[in-house]
Design a protein around this motif. Sequence first.
Motif, PDB file in Angstrom:
ATOM      1  N   HIS A  13       0.846  -1.187   0.000  1.00  0.00           N
ATOM      2  CA  HIS A  13       0.000   0.000   0.000  1.00  0.00           C
ATOM      3  C   HIS A  13       0.878   1.231   0.000  1.00  0.00           C
ATOM      4  CE1 HIS A  13       0.266  -1.583   4.213  1.00  0.00           C
ATOM      5  NE2 HIS A  13       0.855  -0.409   4.365  1.00  0.00           N
ATOM      6  N   PHE A  14       0.387   2.280  -0.616  1.00  0.00           N
ATOM      7  CA  PHE A  14       1.141   3.524  -0.678  1.00  0.00           C
ATOM      8  C   PHE A  14       1.086   4.251   0.653  1.00  0.00           C
ATOM      9  CE2 PHE A  14       0.533   3.477  -5.423  1.00  0.00           C
ATOM     10  CZ  PHE A  14       1.889   3.498  -5.739  1.00  0.00           C
ATOM     11  N   ILE A  15       2.209   4.855   0.996  1.00  0.00           N
ATOM     12  CA  ILE A  15       2.296   5.766   2.127  1.00  0.00           C
ATOM     13  C   ILE A  15       2.619   7.139   1.557  1.00  0.00           C
ATOM     14  CG2 ILE A  15       3.652   6.391   4.168  1.00  0.00           C
ATOM     15  CD1 ILE A  15       4.050   3.373   4.624  1.00  0.00           C
ATOM     16  N   GLY A  16       1.753   8.100   1.852  1.00  0.00           N
ATOM     17  CA  GLY A  16       1.917   9.425   1.288  1.00  0.00           C
ATOM     18  C   GLY A  16       1.779  10.520   2.326  1.00  0.00           C
ATOM     19  N   ILE A  17       1.256  11.653   1.891  1.00  0.00           N
ATOM     20  CA  ILE A  17       1.068  12.819   2.740  1.00  0.00           C
ATOM     21  C   ILE A  17      -0.413  13.160   2.737  1.00  0.00           C
ATOM     22  CG2 ILE A  17       1.784  15.200   3.179  1.00  0.00           C
ATOM     23  CD1 ILE A  17       4.156  14.661   1.242  1.00  0.00           C
ATOM     24  N   ALA A  18      -0.969  13.407   3.910  1.00  0.00           N
ATOM     25  CA  ALA A  18      -2.381  13.770   3.996  1.00  0.00           C
ATOM     26  C   ALA A  18      -2.638  15.035   3.174  1.00  0.00           C
ATOM     27  CB  ALA A  18      -2.780  13.989   5.449  1.00  0.00           C
ATOM     28  N   LEU A  19      -3.730  15.035   2.427  1.00  0.00           N
ATOM     29  CA  LEU A  19      -4.022  16.175   1.567  1.00  0.00           C
ATOM     30  C   LEU A  19      -4.178  17.466   2.358  1.00  0.00           C
ATOM     31  CD1 LEU A  19      -6.454  14.634  -1.084  1.00  0.00           C
ATOM     32  CD2 LEU A  19      -4.076  15.321  -1.397  1.00  0.00           C
ATOM     33  N   LYS A  23      -2.231  20.901   1.657  1.00  0.00           N
ATOM     34  CA  LYS A  23      -2.956  22.157   1.502  1.00  0.00           C
ATOM     35  C   LYS A  23      -2.427  23.212   2.464  1.00  0.00           C
ATOM     36  CE  LYS A  23      -7.656  24.045   1.351  1.00  0.00           C
ATOM     37  NZ  LYS A  23      -9.104  23.727   1.508  1.00  0.00           N
ATOM     38  N   ALA A  24      -2.152  22.805   3.695  1.00  0.00           N
ATOM     39  CA  ALA A  24      -1.623  23.750   4.689  1.00  0.00           C
ATOM     40  C   ALA A  24      -0.257  24.284   4.275  1.00  0.00           C
ATOM     41  CB  ALA A  24      -1.531  23.066   6.051  1.00  0.00           C
ATOM     42  N   ALA A  25       0.498  23.472   3.509  1.00  0.00           N
ATOM     43  CA  ALA A  25       1.812  23.902   3.039  1.00  0.00           C
ATOM     44  C   ALA A  25       1.729  24.688   1.736  1.00  0.00           C
ATOM     45  CB  ALA A  25       2.709  22.685   2.857  1.00  0.00           C
ATOM     46  N   GLY A  26       0.493  24.931   1.243  1.00  0.00           N
ATOM     47  CA  GLY A  26       0.322  25.669  -0.001  1.00  0.00           C
ATOM     48  C   GLY A  26       0.615  24.858  -1.245  1.00  0.00           C
ATOM     49  N   ILE A  27       0.511  23.531  -1.131  1.00  0.00           N
ATOM     50  CA  ILE A  27       0.829  22.638  -2.243  1.00  0.00           C
ATOM     51  C   ILE A  27      -0.457  22.101  -2.859  1.00  0.00           C
ATOM     52  CG2 ILE A  27       1.967  20.483  -2.893  1.00  0.00           C
ATOM     53  CD1 ILE A  27       3.903  22.667  -2.091  1.00  0.00           C
ATOM     54  N   ARG A 151       9.411   9.550   7.860  1.00  0.00           N
ATOM     55  CA  ARG A 151       9.441  11.000   7.899  1.00  0.00           C
ATOM     56  C   ARG A 151       9.299  11.514   6.466  1.00  0.00           C
ATOM     57  NH1 ARG A 151      12.493   9.350  12.163  1.00  0.00           N
ATOM     58  NH2 ARG A 151      12.624  10.681  14.019  1.00  0.00           N
ATOM     59  N   VAL A 152       8.692  12.657   6.299  1.00  0.00           N
ATOM     60  CA  VAL A 152       8.478  13.227   4.967  1.00  0.00           C
ATOM     61  C   VAL A 152       8.893  14.696   4.975  1.00  0.00           C
ATOM     62  CG1 VAL A 152       6.857  13.594   3.089  1.00  0.00           C
ATOM     63  CG2 VAL A 152       6.495  11.684   4.669  1.00  0.00           C
ATOM     64  N   TRP A 153       9.667  15.090   3.962  1.00  0.00           N
ATOM     65  CA  TRP A 153      10.045  16.476   3.778  1.00  0.00           C
ATOM     66  C   TRP A 153       9.595  16.939   2.390  1.00  0.00           C
ATOM     67  CZ3 TRP A 153      12.980  12.587   5.605  1.00  0.00           C
ATOM     68  CH2 TRP A 153      13.644  12.726   6.840  1.00  0.00           C
ATOM     69  N   LEU A 154       9.022  18.124   2.296  1.00  0.00           N
ATOM     70  CA  LEU A 154       8.802  18.760   1.005  1.00  0.00           C
ATOM     71  C   LEU A 154      10.063  19.537   0.647  1.00  0.00           C
ATOM     72  CD1 LEU A 154       5.160  20.076   1.484  1.00  0.00           C
ATOM     73  CD2 LEU A 154       5.894  18.073   0.188  1.00  0.00           C
ATOM     74  N   ASP A 155      10.506  19.408  -0.591  1.00  0.00           N
ATOM     75  CA  ASP A 155      11.766  20.027  -1.004  1.00  0.00           C
ATOM     76  C   ASP A 155      11.499  21.423  -1.557  1.00  0.00           C
ATOM     77  OD1 ASP A 155      14.289  20.645  -1.891  1.00  0.00           O
ATOM     78  OD2 ASP A 155      14.708  18.628  -2.620  1.00  0.00           O
ATOM     79  N   GLU A 156      11.740  22.438  -0.743  1.00  0.00           N
ATOM     80  CA  GLU A 156      11.432  23.809  -1.120  1.00  0.00           C
ATOM     81  C   GLU A 156      12.432  24.392  -2.114  1.00  0.00           C
ATOM     82  OE1 GLU A 156      11.334  25.844   2.583  1.00  0.00           O
ATOM     83  OE2 GLU A 156       9.536  24.812   3.302  1.00  0.00           O
ATOM     84  N   LYS A 196       3.814  14.587   8.527  1.00  0.00           N
ATOM     85  CA  LYS A 196       3.372  13.263   8.977  1.00  0.00           C
ATOM     86  C   LYS A 196       3.011  12.408   7.766  1.00  0.00           C
ATOM     87  CE  LYS A 196      -0.124  11.063  11.950  1.00  0.00           C
ATOM     88  NZ  LYS A 196       0.840  10.288  12.742  1.00  0.00           N
ATOM     89  N   ALA A 197       3.540  11.188   7.731  1.00  0.00           N
ATOM     90  CA  ALA A 197       3.173  10.250   6.674  1.00  0.00           C
ATOM     91  C   ALA A 197       1.820   9.627   6.985  1.00  0.00           C
ATOM     92  CB  ALA A 197       4.232   9.160   6.538  1.00  0.00           C
ATOM     93  N   ALA A 198       1.119   9.221   5.934  1.00  0.00           N
ATOM     94  CA  ALA A 198      -0.221   8.649   6.107  1.00  0.00           C
ATOM     95  C   ALA A 198      -0.467   7.605   5.029  1.00  0.00           C
ATOM     96  CB  ALA A 198      -1.268   9.746   6.029  1.00  0.00           C
ATOM     97  N   TYR A 199      -1.348   6.642   5.317  1.00  0.00           N
ATOM     98  CA  TYR A 199      -1.740   5.681   4.289  1.00  0.00           C
ATOM     99  C   TYR A 199      -2.373   6.433   3.119  1.00  0.00           C
ATOM    100  CZ  TYR A 199      -1.025   1.597   7.293  1.00  0.00           C
ATOM    101  OH  TYR A 199      -0.468   0.622   8.058  1.00  0.00           O
ATOM    102  N   ALA A 200      -1.928   6.111   1.907  1.00  0.00           N
ATOM    103  CA  ALA A 200      -2.481   6.753   0.717  1.00  0.00           C
ATOM    104  C   ALA A 200      -3.302   5.777  -0.115  1.00  0.00           C
ATOM    105  CB  ALA A 200      -1.354   7.332  -0.133  1.00  0.00           C
ATOM    106  N   GLN A 201      -3.053   4.482   0.047  1.00  0.00           N
ATOM    107  CA  GLN A 201      -3.854   3.455  -0.635  1.00  0.00           C
ATOM    108  C   GLN A 201      -3.676   2.159   0.125  1.00  0.00           C
ATOM    109  OE1 GLN A 201      -3.022   2.631  -4.808  1.00  0.00           O
ATOM    110  NE2 GLN A 201      -3.588   0.503  -4.481  1.00  0.00           N
ATOM    111  N   ILE A 202      -4.778   1.517   0.498  1.00  0.00           N
ATOM    112  CA  ILE A 202      -4.689   0.307   1.304  1.00  0.00           C
ATOM    113  C   ILE A 202      -5.031  -0.942   0.495  1.00  0.00           C
ATOM    114  CG2 ILE A 202      -5.609  -0.875   3.339  1.00  0.00           C
ATOM    115  CD1 ILE A 202      -5.936   1.778   4.683  1.00  0.00           C
ATOM    116  N   MET A 203      -6.007  -0.851  -0.399  1.00  0.00           N
ATOM    117  CA  MET A 203      -6.397  -2.056  -1.134  1.00  0.00           C
ATOM    118  C   MET A 203      -6.442  -1.789  -2.627  1.00  0.00           C
ATOM    119  SD  MET A 203     -10.447  -2.245  -0.274  1.00  0.00           S
ATOM    120  CE  MET A 203     -10.096  -2.056   1.467  1.00  0.00           C
ATOM    121  N   GLN A 204      -6.354  -2.855  -3.396  1.00  0.00           N
ATOM    122  CA  GLN A 204      -6.380  -2.736  -4.850  1.00  0.00           C
ATOM    123  C   GLN A 204      -7.817  -2.821  -5.380  1.00  0.00           C
ATOM    124  OE1 GLN A 204      -3.570  -5.597  -6.471  1.00  0.00           O
ATOM    125  NE2 GLN A 204      -2.282  -5.363  -4.667  1.00  0.00           N
TER     126      GLN A 204
END
Length: 684
Positions: A13-19, A23-27, A151-156, A196-204
């Motif tokens: 499953h994908f691990i991503g960034i909560a939307l 949004k809070a980061a202006g992305i 851990r997740v970093w956005l590359d500014e 914070k990392a978050a589940y982005a997709q759990i099932m197919q």
Amino acid sequence: MPGPFPFPVDRKHFIGIALQDLKAAGIEPARQIVPAWFGFSTHVDAVPEKCEIEITGRSQFKLFVNGRSLLFGPCRSAKDVAYYDTIDIAPYLRAGENRIVMQVFSYPENPSMTDREAQGPNYCYGDNDGPAVCIDGAIGDRDPGDPENWRVWLDEGQGFNAYETFLLGANETVDGAKALSNPLLAGQWEDPRILKAAYAQIMQYDPFGARRGKTFEPRPVPLLYRKEKAFPGWQKKTIPAHSSERFIVDAGELTTAWFRIGFAGGKGAKVQIMYAESYYQRGEDGKKYKAVRDDESGFIDGVYDEYTVGGDTVYEPFRFRTFRFVQISAETGEEALTILPQNYIETAYPLNNCRKPDFTDPRKEKLYDVAFRTLQLCAHDTYEDCPYYEQLMYACDTRLEILFTYAATDDLALPRQAIRLFGSSLLSSGFTQARFPSREEQIIPAFALYFVLMLDDYAGHTGDLDFVRPYIPAAEKIIETFLARRCESGLLAPQGYWDYFDWTKRWAEKNIANTPTAVTDGESALQNLFFVYAVQSFCRILPKYGRSDLAEYYREECNKLLRLVESTCWNEEKGLYREGPRTEEYSQHSQIYAVLTGLAEGERARSMMEKVLDDRSLVPCSFMQQFYLFRALEKVGMYDRTEDLWQAWQEFIDLHCSTFPETPFDPRSDCHAWSALPLYEFAR
């Protein structure tokens, strides 16, 4: 409706960034490229003999283990598939703390065509949910499948610049003072910018068959090779403060590679890194052109990355670049800048040249070797038209690339994957896509027929009928789509898309799309003859699938078309087929396919092929159609006349090309594998 029951949770499953965090980061992932770094730290008591992981990322990723770059992915795929790579990272682990880092770029799913700085490569499907990673496997004392361990970093500091090769996506504009760089391990592991990392997709798929996200599948082709190479003669160079300098390094041959460059000092210096296949010359009309490829009296022009120096570092672009020459331009500020030479990492598909003939003629051996390198550099996760520009798999190119692969190697994985992908690209129009995978759909009707040809080629080369079986209905659909669209005369009509066949100067002078003149006038002899050629090929394998009656029906339809071409396009006085019933133009192409389809036989066919070789009034074939010219000469017993045709390839050797270009005249690309014909002819 059945009652409630538990949903299965797949380990992949994908691990991503909560939307909401994006949004809070202006992305806005639906509107821009999002560069991010994902970090996973784990403790290993003792280094294991083997530590195999399965890994993928969204939209593209680069894997680092303890600071070492190991892998770029994922393998190119259809839109609904996430291919995962399998790699053993044990050789790169150490006792104690280990850090696995993934640099990830996510691309918008449907970027604005006017905003090129927001576009990823056309061969890569975007995802509006932003960057994500997936690692399945046991690594030390932590589970990489748990987002709590990431851990997740956005590359500014990572930006992008637009340039004319928009199908390949934007190149990089990096501010080294702000950018994260591997290893972002030492001082940045506790950086306050961590998200914070978050589940982005759990099932197919859910239990009712509805797809959720992408389907995970293993990589269907081998990993690309990575080979470290040096630029001959590149020396350390120090550029004083408040000055500028430009210099060029030469790899000695064209390559597809991760370029690398080191910087010491020079904070704030601006560096442009320009990649080129060739030196250019400037004509009297002011236009640039290619002559001797390494003629240093010319100039370098091409795509580029931009880097602002922020401190001592080694810069490596995210994606591989195509180059022989790299021009480095630097402008310093308050500090002197020292540029440190680095080896580049060549990468391509691991084709094994296992069928190279024994040569007695060194000139032909050179043609063969250059052809093989051309094919090698036009093959990565898929075949490609050219590595410098689109890097897209086009069916016309691919049919030839597959045949050249059969002739020179024992590899079947890449041909099989090409057939799978084109087979999955079938559209409601009745055509397979002209290029695939491709975020932007394109239809060139004739290119769907090249897919049909691939099926007979594969079955004939391997005898593996089971692999071809699922694609028989797609081929039937393509053929029926053509047959359903005819003019009152009974000939096939132009199909209403891009009816392209070859790059020729004469057709280009008449229309920007370079389509045969007859297509714009109505019926085209070439279009009808090429259709018959492809269908005849398909009819050879249909009986093997219990479809002899269908094969007989198709043969009769083909014979009708041949009789119509004969009655409407044959010019007895010239002894040639005109391009269409209303077009008094003649090409090599139509004569070639008249021979290959059997419309012209015996003495008539030989006479036509003599004119093809000697009559300069005919629209000539470019490199992409030379294979078919050779086949027609072979069919009429004139194969010995092909010896003179190799001069077109030899001229590029004399111009110091290390790969064969796209066209014999004013080539845009210096590496285009439909030109690798020596592999097929000399191996036979």
